[in-house]
Design an enzyme around this catalytic site. Sequence first.
Site, mmCIF file in Angstrom:
data_model
loop_
_atom_site.group_PDB
_atom_site.id
_atom_site.type_symbol
_atom_site.label_atom_id
_atom_site.label_comp_id
_atom_site.label_asym_id
_atom_site.label_seq_id
_atom_site.Cartn_x
_atom_site.Cartn_y
_atom_site.Cartn_z
ATOM 1 N N PRO A 162 17.102 -63.938 -43.004
ATOM 2 C CA PRO A 162 17.033 -63.313 -41.683
ATOM 3 C C PRO A 162 16.997 -64.379 -40.582
ATOM 4 O O PRO A 162 16.372 -65.426 -40.753
ATOM 5 C CB PRO A 162 15.718 -62.536 -41.720
ATOM 6 C CG PRO A 162 15.352 -62.437 -43.160
ATOM 7 C CD PRO A 162 15.956 -63.603 -43.857
ATOM 8 N N VAL A 163 17.691 -64.072 -39.491
ATOM 9 C CA VAL A 163 17.819 -65.046 -38.395
ATOM 10 C C VAL A 163 16.564 -65.030 -37.500
ATOM 11 O O VAL A 163 15.943 -63.980 -37.327
ATOM 12 C CB VAL A 163 19.081 -64.699 -37.560
ATOM 13 C CG1 VAL A 163 19.250 -65.625 -36.380
ATOM 14 C CG2 VAL A 163 20.312 -64.760 -38.440
ATOM 15 N N SER A 187 16.885 -70.166 -41.319
ATOM 16 C CA SER A 187 18.291 -69.787 -41.533
ATOM 17 C C SER A 187 19.263 -70.817 -40.953
ATOM 18 O O SER A 187 20.256 -71.169 -41.603
ATOM 19 C CB SER A 187 18.580 -68.400 -40.971
ATOM 20 O OG SER A 187 18.577 -68.440 -39.573
ATOM 21 N N ALA A 218 18.874 -74.092 -40.425
ATOM 22 C CA ALA A 218 18.898 -75.334 -41.217
ATOM 23 C C ALA A 218 19.602 -75.106 -42.559
ATOM 24 O O ALA A 218 20.343 -75.973 -43.041
ATOM 25 C CB ALA A 218 17.474 -75.838 -41.438
ATOM 26 N N ALA A 219 19.395 -73.925 -43.153
ATOM 27 C CA ALA A 219 20.011 -73.658 -44.461
ATOM 28 C C ALA A 219 21.534 -73.579 -44.329
ATOM 29 O O ALA A 219 22.268 -74.114 -45.174
ATOM 30 C CB ALA A 219 19.459 -72.365 -45.054
ATOM 31 N N LEU A 243 12.361 -68.431 -41.350
ATOM 32 C CA LEU A 243 12.742 -68.747 -42.736
ATOM 33 C C LEU A 243 13.798 -69.851 -42.810
ATOM 34 O O LEU A 243 14.341 -70.119 -43.883
ATOM 35 C CB LEU A 243 13.226 -67.490 -43.465
ATOM 36 C CG LEU A 243 12.120 -66.499 -43.840
ATOM 37 C CD1 LEU A 243 12.715 -65.239 -44.439
ATOM 38 C CD2 LEU A 243 11.129 -67.096 -44.822
ATOM 39 N N ASP A 271 12.067 -78.226 -41.297
ATOM 40 C CA ASP A 271 12.954 -77.208 -41.884
ATOM 41 C C ASP A 271 14.083 -77.857 -42.685
ATOM 42 O O ASP A 271 14.283 -77.547 -43.867
ATOM 43 C CB ASP A 271 13.602 -76.343 -40.792
ATOM 44 C CG ASP A 271 12.673 -75.287 -40.254
ATOM 45 O OD1 ASP A 271 11.454 -75.459 -40.390
ATOM 46 O OD2 ASP A 271 13.166 -74.291 -39.693
HETATM 47 O O1 PMV Z 1 9.964 -71.324 -36.573
HETATM 48 P P1 PMV Z 1 10.198 -72.273 -37.706
HETATM 49 O O2 PMV Z 1 9.827 -71.766 -39.035
HETATM 50 O O3 PMV Z 1 11.514 -72.940 -37.665
HETATM 51 O O4 PMV Z 1 9.110 -73.430 -37.608
HETATM 52 C C1 PMV Z 1 8.839 -74.154 -36.498
HETATM 53 C C2 PMV Z 1 7.746 -75.093 -36.817
HETATM 54 C C3 PMV Z 1 7.188 -75.801 -35.613
HETATM 55 O O5 PMV Z 1 6.167 -76.669 -36.095
HETATM 56 C C4 PMV Z 1 6.563 -74.813 -34.644
HETATM 57 C C5 PMV Z 1 8.245 -76.613 -34.885
HETATM 58 C C6 PMV Z 1 8.763 -77.781 -35.665
HETATM 59 O O6 PMV Z 1 9.839 -78.283 -35.284
HETATM 60 O O7 PMV Z 1 8.125 -78.264 -36.613
#
Ligand code: PMV
Length: 309
Positions: free
Chosen positions: A97-98, A104, A106-107, A102, A148
């Site tokens: 899911p976007v 998405s 980066a994957a 999760l 990520d």
């Molecule tokens: O929203 P997500 O799962 O892509 O995570 C962001 C995590 C943060 O620590 C808030 C930002 C980061 O770049 O690490």
Amino acid sequence: MSCKASAPGKVILFGEHAVVYGQPALAVPVTQVHADVEVSASSQPSVWIEAPDINLHAELNMLSSDQPLAAVIHNLFFALHIDPFPSLNVRINSTIPVASGLGSGAAVSVALIRALSSYTGHPLSDERVNDLAFEIEKLHHGTPSGIDNTVITYNRPVYFVKGRPLETFKAGEPFFIIIGDTGIAAPTKEAVGDVRKLWMENKSKWEKVFSKIGEIVNQARTMIEQGKTKELGKLMDQNHALLQEMTVSSPELDKLVQAARNAGALGAKLSGGGRGGNMIALVTPETKEAAAESLTKAGARYVIITKVE
Ligand code: PMV
């Protein structure tokens, strides 16, 4: 000939936001969801991209060069000195899911980089894939920590500290996490920007909060490695309280966190950027079904149960 590559989703267990300020964080791959890319020869000149999940069917030249998919292809071909571009069909499918935490974006980047580099005869090391994917994360998120792309590239549980070499970890005893999605798309960039504003106004206050989170992360890693996973529940609760203080929770996230705890989860917290997106809870084989039901009743758009090992 065609080349395929796949990359998993990810979830942050502990340490989001503080990780942007140099504290450690723990994240694990979520293999139940994935991005898949297939690259094949095209009879038409140029590169054609088909991404039905986001309703995209376009020639590369029609996309702006900072569109994330176009940027991956331009950056990669530039890095590999591929010019002119070959005639290709690129098909992208994703079950991740976007904008829900999760990973998405980066994957898709990781799978696309791997499929294209293999297809063009230049398979890359994980380190290079990770570096290229990080460049694209910066387009999506402004000042990302890089967690990520790292956990997704290496597809292993990661103890992440910004700018430090990769450290993976292994659970002494497998455990279950339930992921619940609020259904609210929340751009990480905004939450990260708001935390930055708080920090700019009172650095010493917020740096204390970030260090407390860093301590929680280190304790959690020890517990996980020693197989004392039940202890993780209260660490999740403590981490969530600090994220609430940082203003990155939301009524919807708090509702799901409470619903999981009420259904017997050992602890729960938001996961990722916050404000919407996902929460996670620590469950046992005995409580996981009840937690899933309770999250669904409390309005979760989807739930995923994943095993960390
Ligand atoms: O929203 P997500 O799962 O892509 O995570 C962001 C995590 C943060 O620590 C808030 C930002 C980061 O770049 O690490």
